[in-house]
Design a protein around this motif. Structure first.
Motif, PDB file in Angstrom:
ATOM      1  N   LYS A 273      34.086  32.695  38.134  1.00 29.00           N
ATOM      2  CA  LYS A 273      35.334  33.171  39.063  1.00 29.00           C
ATOM      3  C   LYS A 273      35.479  34.421  39.226  1.00 29.00           C
ATOM      4  O   LYS A 273      35.390  35.044  38.453  1.00 29.00           O
ATOM      5  CB  LYS A 273      36.489  32.113  38.446  1.00 29.00           C
ATOM      6  CG  LYS A 273      37.374  31.877  39.326  1.00 29.00           C
ATOM      7  CD  LYS A 273      38.846  31.158  38.515  1.00 29.00           C
ATOM      8  CE  LYS A 273      40.132  31.602  39.018  1.00 29.00           C
ATOM      9  NZ  LYS A 273      40.794  32.335  38.224  1.00 29.00           N
ATOM     10  N   ASN A 274      35.775  34.911  40.149  1.00 26.74           N
ATOM     11  CA  ASN A 274      36.297  36.488  40.235  1.00 26.74           C
ATOM     12  C   ASN A 274      37.478  36.589  39.822  1.00 26.74           C
ATOM     13  O   ASN A 274      38.469  36.045  39.931  1.00 26.74           O
ATOM     14  CB  ASN A 274      36.338  36.600  41.856  1.00 26.74           C
ATOM     15  CG  ASN A 274      35.203  36.932  42.653  1.00 26.74           C
ATOM     16  OD1 ASN A 274      33.972  36.585  42.226  1.00 26.74           O
ATOM     17  ND2 ASN A 274      35.304  36.932  43.785  1.00 26.74           N
ATOM     18  N   VAL A 275      37.196  37.594  38.685  1.00 23.18           N
ATOM     19  CA  VAL A 275      38.550  37.805  38.087  1.00 23.18           C
ATOM     20  C   VAL A 275      38.998  39.314  38.305  1.00 23.18           C
ATOM     21  O   VAL A 275      40.284  39.799  38.062  1.00 23.18           O
ATOM     22  CB  VAL A 275      38.318  37.937  36.382  1.00 23.18           C
ATOM     23  CG1 VAL A 275      38.447  36.684  35.928  1.00 23.18           C
ATOM     24  CG2 VAL A 275      37.036  38.336  36.047  1.00 23.18           C
ATOM     25  N   LEU A 276      37.943  40.037  39.000  1.00 27.33           N
ATOM     26  CA  LEU A 276      38.291  41.360  39.872  1.00 27.33           C
ATOM     27  C   LEU A 276      37.824  41.292  41.190  1.00 27.33           C
ATOM     28  O   LEU A 276      36.390  40.772  41.429  1.00 27.33           O
ATOM     29  CB  LEU A 276      37.916  42.403  39.162  1.00 27.33           C
ATOM     30  CG  LEU A 276      38.274  42.895  37.928  1.00 27.33           C
ATOM     31  CD1 LEU A 276      37.809  44.518  37.612  1.00 27.33           C
ATOM     32  CD2 LEU A 276      39.912  43.173  37.971  1.00 27.33           C
ATOM     33  N   HIS A 277      38.467  41.319  42.304  1.00 23.10           N
ATOM     34  CA  HIS A 277      37.980  40.766  43.414  1.00 23.10           C
ATOM     35  C   HIS A 277      38.144  42.084  44.321  1.00 23.10           C
ATOM     36  O   HIS A 277      39.079  42.769  44.936  1.00 23.10           O
ATOM     37  CB  HIS A 277      38.761  39.684  44.177  1.00 23.10           C
ATOM     38  CG  HIS A 277      38.396  39.316  45.520  1.00 23.10           C
ATOM     39  ND1 HIS A 277      37.026  38.617  45.531  1.00 23.10           N
ATOM     40  CD2 HIS A 277      38.664  39.200  46.665  1.00 23.10           C
ATOM     41  CE1 HIS A 277      37.033  38.485  46.779  1.00 23.10           C
ATOM     42  NE2 HIS A 277      38.052  38.756  47.256  1.00 23.10           N
ATOM     43  N   ASN A 278      36.736  42.783  44.833  1.00 19.99           N
ATOM     44  CA  ASN A 278      36.682  43.949  45.652  1.00 19.99           C
ATOM     45  C   ASN A 278      37.677  44.926  45.205  1.00 19.99           C
ATOM     46  O   ASN A 278      38.242  45.318  46.362  1.00 19.99           O
ATOM     47  CB  ASN A 278      37.120  43.179  47.067  1.00 19.99           C
ATOM     48  CG  ASN A 278      35.984  43.777  48.010  1.00 19.99           C
ATOM     49  OD1 ASN A 278      35.076  44.439  47.685  1.00 19.99           O
ATOM     50  ND2 ASN A 278      35.898  43.111  49.233  1.00 19.99           N
ATOM     51  N   LEU A 279      37.830  45.418  44.357  1.00 19.70           N
ATOM     52  CA  LEU A 279      39.107  46.434  43.788  1.00 19.70           C
ATOM     53  C   LEU A 279      38.340  47.491  44.019  1.00 19.70           C
ATOM     54  O   LEU A 279      37.316  48.088  43.474  1.00 19.70           O
ATOM     55  CB  LEU A 279      39.145  45.957  42.358  1.00 19.70           C
ATOM     56  CG  LEU A 279      40.597  46.905  41.733  1.00 19.70           C
ATOM     57  CD1 LEU A 279      41.357  45.997  40.938  1.00 19.70           C
ATOM     58  CD2 LEU A 279      39.717  48.186  41.077  1.00 19.70           C
TER      59      LEU A 279
END
Ligand SMILES: Nc1ncnc2c1ncn2[C@@H]1O[C@H](COP(=O)(O)OP(=O)(O)OP(=O)(O)O)[C@@H](O)[C@H]1O
Ligand SMILES: [Mg+2]
Length: 515
Positions: A273-279
């Motif tokens: 699961k993405n926990v940081l997304h395109n940050l």
């Protein structure tokens, strides 16, 4: 009515650790239905006093009296029998066990395995009585800290506590979680129980306690009623001098040079699961970017990625233009990235090692501490002595094991080490957790100094007051994304608070500096 009757008193308590007088003839008392606050600087003796009450240490002098009868408490078992429970400064739950297993772990045998289901039901009922819900079969490791703490509270009350000792319970909580915990404590004392509440936060003392006992350097300074005191008076009692309760940050020109650049970074957890997304974010040299957010929204992953403890699945990270994506922790240090971790006891320190060794952990292979083959012990000791003096770390010797320091002084060891590396980029994750107001003032000054020297600082904190008083720009992290980055001057607590809860207002045409 039992109200206003003394439930428990500690009388003339002293405790020595070799040359250190941790408690010097201390008297405190707690009444039925009361929340007693205990205030004091780092190393003042708060935890020691409570460890004595909980039976973890034997006092060298003094006695404990419950309902006017002297009692002998030689172990936590004794204290539990007398209705005393303690939620420690550093939690003591087993992460790989469930809530119910943790709560009944170590209780007498008839409350063992067969009773798991029944215990689970009792725990559910108890939590509802206290005004919250918890799944007794969830695993501790999957629970946010705020919930873990509720488990600690439940554990004590389930075991019959009528007096709950809370040692810096809010250091790890968000403002919302703190508010919830206060409600639980008020419920608890509403029916005649008592709480001893240790904290460094004066606003919390003023919000929740009935009376406050102040300790300084192991001595009792006095006990005051909350309604008859002020934060300024308490600060003065604690520190022995007037201190500034806010930092003075001077505006200063920021260099256009970028110290840290994070580009479209995505991080996945073990469940993909993405926990940081395109940050993405950038921090100029001489700038502090504050990241606000409720804990558990990706702060930990962001800090870990930047300190080399976790890999990104896509995206890039640059320090002063050099790519450092997915380098190791040691390589990140070599590229000038310092890291003050949130969890000092697991990530920041080796508790069984001495202060001077901990201060050297990240630089022992450098000159002057090493000439490739040999450690120069004198150089490491000198280095340690300087840091101990500069940071006012309270210890008999640099050779003292870190686990024997008070919580706040452990934190100072981490901060001292990281700043002494003279980084280009400083990742400060809850840097003042557990520090007293004097030490917070000092660490804030150091962070501002690092900024003024041209370092790029990423300040990740759930303390909004800290974010607002230090940051040049403020970003809000929510579910792994930065929802918005403000110029500090344009940010309001209300708007940041709403974004922290995931509420996006209609765009007002304000520039979003996110790159
Ligand atoms: N097991 C121990 N061995 C040696 N010294 C100790 C031990 N426990 C505490 N001390 C010392 O006793 C003093 C009081 O420590 P204590 O942990 O009670 O402070 P505290 O008020 O809880 O501080 P903090 O706010 O930083 O948690 C400190 O100087 C500490 O180093
Ligand atoms: Mg303590």
């Amino acid at each position: 009515m039992t109200e206003n009757m003394t439930f428990l008193a500690m009388q003339g308590i002293s405790k020595y650790f070799a040359k250190v007088i941790a408690n010097d003839k201390i008297d405190i008392d707690v009444k039925y239905g009361e929340i007693l606050g205990i205030l004091g600087e780092n190393g003042a003796g708060k935890t020691t006093l409570m460890n004595i009450l909980y039976g973890l240490y034997a006092p060298d002098e003094g006695q404990i009296v419950i309902d006017d009868q002297p009692v002998s408490i030689h172990s936590p078992k004794d204290s539990i029998l007398h209705g005393i429970g303690m939620v420690h400064q550093h939690f003591m739950l087993v992460p790989t066990h469930t809530v119910v297993e943790n709560i009944i772990l170590g209780m007498s045998s008839q409350k063992g395995r067969l009773r798991l289901r029944q215990a689970a039901e009792e725990i559910l009922t108890l939590s509802q009585q206290l005004g919250f819900q918890i799944d007794p079969f969830s695993y501790i490791r999957d629970l946010p800290v705020g919930t873990q703490q509720k488990v600690e509270i439940l554990k004590s009350i389930y075991r019959g506590a009528k007096l709950l000792i809370m040692d810096e319970p809010t250091a790890v909580l968000t403002p919302q979680e703190t508010e919830e915990m206060f409600k639980i404590l008020r419920h608890f004392t509403g029916s005649g129980n008592a709480v001893i509440f240790i904290t460094h936060k004066l606003n919390e003392v003023m919000a929740i306690t009935d009376r406050i006992t102040v300790l300084r350097d192991g001595k009792l300074i006095g006990t005051v009623k909350r309604t008859e005191t002020t934060t300024n008076e308490l600060a003065r009692m604690m520190v022995g001098r007037d201190i500034a309760l806010t930092v003075n940050k001077h505006a200063q020109p920021i260099s256009a040079e970028i110290g840290l650049r994070v580009e479209n970074v995505t991080v996945q957890n073990q469940h993909h699961k993405n926990v940081l997304h395109n940050l993405s974010l950038t921090i100029q040299r001489g700038e502090i970017l504050g990241i606000a957010g409720v804990s558990g929204n990706g702060q930990e992953e962001l800090a870990e990625v930047l300190s080399g403890l976790r890999k990104v699945s896509s995206g890039h990270i640059y320090v002063k233009g050099r790519e450092v994506t997915n380098l190791s922790a040691k390589e990140m240090i070599e590229h000038g990235v310092s890291f003050i971790p949130e969890d000092r006891q697991h990530t920041g320190l080796i508790l069984d090692m001495s202060i001077y060794e901990n201060l050297m952990l990240k630089s022992f292979y450098r000159t002057p501490f090493s000439n490739r083959h040999f450690l120069n012990k004198q150089a490491t000791l000198n280095h340690a002595a300087t840091l101990i003096a500069n940071y006012n770390i309270k210890t008999p010797s640099p050779a003292t094991k870190v686990k024997n320091l008070s919580g706040g002084h452990q934190q100072k060891v981490v901060v001292a080490r990281e700043l002494s590396l003279e980084p280009e980029v400083l990742i400060a994750f809850q840097p003042t957790r557990g520090l007293d107001i004097g030490a917070i003032e000092y660490v804030h000054t150091l962070i501002l100094q690092a900024r003024n020297e041209g370092k790029s600082v990423l300040l990740i904190s759930t303390e909004l007051s800290e974010i607002f008083s230090l940051s040049d720009r403020i970003g809000v992290l929510y579910q792994g994304e930065i929802l918005k980055i403000f110029e500090a001057a344009d940010a309001t607590i209300e708007e940041v608070g709403l974004l922290m809860a995931g509420v996006k207002e209609k765009t007002t045409g304000m520039k979003n500096k996110k790159e």
